[in-house]
Design an enzyme around this catalytic site. Structure first.
Site, PDB file in Angstrom:
ATOM      1  CE  LYS A   4     -24.287   7.970  15.373  1.00 46.29           C
ATOM      2  NZ  LYS A   4     -24.049   7.035  16.478  1.00 46.29           N
TER       3      LYS A   4
HETATM    4  P1  NAD Z   1     -23.568  -2.604  11.342  1.00 43.85           P
HETATM    5  O1  NAD Z   1     -23.635  -1.877  10.068  1.00 43.85           O
HETATM    6  O2  NAD Z   1     -22.308  -3.304  11.742  1.00 43.85           O
HETATM    7  O3  NAD Z   1     -24.745  -3.703  11.435  1.00 43.85           O
HETATM    8  C1  NAD Z   1     -26.087  -3.422  11.222  1.00 43.85           C
HETATM    9  C2  NAD Z   1     -26.825  -4.749  11.121  1.00 43.85           C
HETATM   10  O4  NAD Z   1     -28.226  -4.518  11.011  1.00 43.85           O
HETATM   11  C3  NAD Z   1     -26.442  -5.583   9.894  1.00 43.85           C
HETATM   12  O5  NAD Z   1     -26.416  -6.934  10.255  1.00 43.85           O
HETATM   13  C4  NAD Z   1     -27.589  -5.316   8.922  1.00 43.85           C
HETATM   14  O6  NAD Z   1     -27.743  -6.354   7.983  1.00 43.85           O
HETATM   15  C5  NAD Z   1     -28.726  -5.258   9.904  1.00 43.85           C
HETATM   16  N1  NAD Z   1     -29.923  -4.594   9.385  1.00 43.85           N
HETATM   17  C6  NAD Z   1     -30.018  -3.491   8.634  1.00 43.85           C
HETATM   18  N2  NAD Z   1     -31.289  -3.226   8.343  1.00 43.85           N
HETATM   19  C7  NAD Z   1     -32.024  -4.193   8.952  1.00 43.85           C
HETATM   20  C8  NAD Z   1     -33.398  -4.472   9.026  1.00 43.85           C
HETATM   21  N3  NAD Z   1     -34.298  -3.710   8.407  1.00 43.85           N
HETATM   22  N4  NAD Z   1     -33.771  -5.528   9.767  1.00 43.85           N
HETATM   23  C9  NAD Z   1     -32.877  -6.305  10.406  1.00 43.85           C
HETATM   24  N5  NAD Z   1     -31.559  -6.111  10.352  1.00 43.85           N
HETATM   25  C10 NAD Z   1     -31.149  -5.060   9.625  1.00 43.85           C
HETATM   26  O7  NAD Z   1     -23.997  -1.543  12.458  1.00 43.85           O
HETATM   27  P2  NAD Z   1     -23.693  -1.577  14.015  1.00 43.85           P
HETATM   28  O8  NAD Z   1     -22.468  -0.775  14.272  1.00 43.85           O
HETATM   29  O9  NAD Z   1     -23.818  -2.966  14.524  1.00 43.85           O
HETATM   30  O10 NAD Z   1     -24.907  -0.685  14.552  1.00 43.85           O
HETATM   31  C11 NAD Z   1     -26.200  -1.239  14.813  1.00 43.85           C
HETATM   32  C12 NAD Z   1     -26.939  -0.297  15.738  1.00 43.85           C
HETATM   33  O11 NAD Z   1     -26.186  -0.109  16.941  1.00 43.85           O
HETATM   34  C13 NAD Z   1     -27.172   1.115  15.181  1.00 43.85           C
HETATM   35  O12 NAD Z   1     -28.390   1.587  15.698  1.00 43.85           O
HETATM   36  C14 NAD Z   1     -26.022   1.908  15.781  1.00 43.85           C
HETATM   37  O13 NAD Z   1     -26.301   3.291  15.866  1.00 43.85           O
HETATM   38  C15 NAD Z   1     -25.941   1.263  17.150  1.00 43.85           C
HETATM   39  N6  NAD Z   1     -24.676   1.452  17.870  1.00 43.85           N
HETATM   40  C16 NAD Z   1     -23.494   1.051  17.316  1.00 43.85           C
HETATM   41  C17 NAD Z   1     -22.315   1.206  18.048  1.00 43.85           C
HETATM   42  C18 NAD Z   1     -20.984   0.708  17.546  1.00 43.85           C
HETATM   43  O14 NAD Z   1     -20.005   0.776  18.316  1.00 43.85           O
HETATM   44  N7  NAD Z   1     -20.870   0.172  16.350  1.00 43.85           N
HETATM   45  C19 NAD Z   1     -22.341   1.798  19.310  1.00 43.85           C
HETATM   46  C20 NAD Z   1     -23.572   2.189  19.833  1.00 43.85           C
HETATM   47  C21 NAD Z   1     -24.730   1.997  19.099  1.00 43.85           C
END
Ligand code: NAD
Length: 423
Positions: free
Chosen positions: A112
């Site tokens: 990561k």
């Molecule tokens: P992103 O940046 O696209 O979205 C994050 C979202 O969370 C946004 O809507 C943001 O406004 C919201 N957010 C941030 N802080 C917040 C809070 N305190 N309360 C509520 N909402 C809040 O990120 P993403 O890619 O969707 O990732 C989200 C999660 O999923 C992370 O934990 C990431 O590690 C995990 N993840 C992502 C992927 C991927 O393919 N993008 C794959 C596996 C896991």
């Protein structure tokens, strides 16, 4: 600021990871020496990246890349841009990538990356210079056969395009497979953008079937409305489930009559802040209230440490499907288990993203590109098989799906380590 000076949050995701690891290792009877090897990351790289800002000043950003393991294949894991990034978080996320790849049976280790920055306050030019600087600093870490980054919170296709371009310039040829989550025209895969949310939907569907919950009679709340949250919400809604709550950094929105996810998506796409701020499709609730709303299915898809001992006993959902990495602290696990809530853990539920990243890398190596239908079909199959395997493991060891997922992963990585014996 040195790493040791950074104020640690109340809950530490690395600690949460270790507690589950120890429990699974105990149940599995994993050799203590192998456990010691698997607890420590292989490599930790910390870099300082100087960036000329638009106003002419130079700022230095701290960046990390943690390679947790390369026992099953090249290390794989996203890059996060956030002010909350800290080394223990990156270490936990890197280890989770190792376990996740093992759970869905793809030939990758775990890694990561993260940069402590606020991408929302930076211009496109500043983000480009930062991303290129990070890539240059990591030129001997990244590689098609060694370490393959991808998007995570705060990064997306554009950052992956800059990484590919910068790395290819350094190498003197296009290295399509050095990064995944790329734009389609630069060797990306059809189906990658929605892959994580789609995997969350497949996990939710499988779990609802096991619990006898009919999608058309069920309600769901989704925390986070970025890549994972918004797509999970849209695809779960398509199963016939009523989405009664959504949220993002601007707060939560609750409508017991159901929120139209397409209109929420259009609202965000057209809003100046690119958020749900001002969304009128539901009454405003706080992010903590959102988690305890009445619903059948809860999908935390924002960030770590959201379900804690402080709120776990208030959760009303029967099923939690973890779209985010580490949304539940280890201390909250026993409370949820006692309440009889089925939790599909992060290292299983959100593995659809890395699965299609693997497909993207395979297509890059082959130079032959699949149809969207083929990507979805194969990814859905991987997710369904992994779900069934973890569910059966949980039954066999009479434990939670979370510990069962760790057991599946530790068994695979541990036995590979034993066979390789490279120490
Ligand atoms: P992103 O940046 O696209 O979205 C994050 C979202 O969370 C946004 O809507 C943001 O406004 C919201 N957010 C941030 N802080 C917040 C809070 N305190 N309360 C509520 N909402 C809040 O990120 P993403 O890619 O969707 O990732 C989200 C999660 O999923 C992370 O934990 C990431 O590690 C995990 N993840 C992502 C992927 C991927 O393919 N993008 C794959 C596996 C896991």
């Amino acid at each position: 600021m040195s790493v040791s000076n950074i104020q640690m949050p109340q809950y530490n995701p690395l600690e949460s990871m270790m507690i589950r690891f120890n429990e699974a290792a105990r149940i599995l009877g994993l050799d203590e020496q192998f456990a010691t090897v698997l607890k420590a990351p292989d490599k930790v790289v910390i870099v300082n990246i100087p960036v000329t800002m638009d106003d002419g000043t130079i700022r230095v950003f701290e960046g990390y890349r943690v390679i947790h393991s390369v026992h099953l294949g090249p290390s794989k894991g996203g890059i996060r841009y956030s002010m909350d990034v800290h080394l223990d978080e990156v270490k936990a996320l890197a280890a989770w990538m190792t376990w996740k790849c093992a759970v869905v049976n793809i030939p990758y280790g775990g890694a990561k990356g993260g940069i402590k920055c606020d991408p929302r306050s930076m211009s496109r030019g500043e983000l480009e210079r930062l991303t290129r600087g990070y890539t240059l600093a990591m030129k001997d870490v990244f590689g098609e056969d060694s370490d393959i980054p991808a998007p995570d919170m705060g990064t997306g296709q554009q950052e992956m395009a800059w990484i590919l371009d910068e790395y290819s310039k350094i190498r003197g040829h296009n290295s399509w497979g050095v990064v995944t989550g790329k734009p389609l025209v630069m060797g990306g895969s059809l189906g990658r953008v929605e892959a994580t949310g789609r995997g969350v939907m497949v996990s939710a569907r499988s779990a609802m079937a096991r619990l006898g919950i009919k999608p058309t009679e069920a309600t769901c709340v989704v925390q986070g409305f970025g890549n994972v949250g918004s797509i999970s919400a849209k695809l779960i809604e398509e199963l016939g489930v009523k989405i009664v709550g959504i949220s993002d950094i601007s707060g939560g929105y609750y409508n017991p009559g159901g929120i139209d996810i397409q209109s929420a998506l259009s609202y965000v796409a057209n809003s100046e802040t690119r958020s749900l701020e001002g969304f009128a499709g539901g009454s405003k609730v706080s992010n903590s209230e959102l988690l305890t709303l009445p619903c059948d299915v809860l999908v935390p898809a924002a960030m770590e440490d959201q379900i804690t001992p402080e709120n776990a006993h208030l959760i009303k959902a029967k099923l939690i499907v973890e779209g985010a990495n580490g949304p539940t602290t280890a201390q909250a696990d026993p409370i949820l288990n006692e309440k009889g809530i089925l939790v599909v853990p992060d290292i299983l539920a959100n593995a659809g993203g890395v699965t299609v990243s693997y497909f993207e890398w395979v297509q890059n190596r082959l130079g032959y590109y699949w149809t969207e239908e083929r990507v979805h079909r194969r990814a859905d199959r991987v997710m369904k098989q992994a779900f069934d395997n973890v569910f059966a493991t949980a039954e066999k060891y009479k434990t939670s799906m979370r510990i069962a997922a760790y057991i599946v992963a530790l068994d695979k990585v541990g036995s590979t380590l034993k066979l390789r014996g490279s120490f």
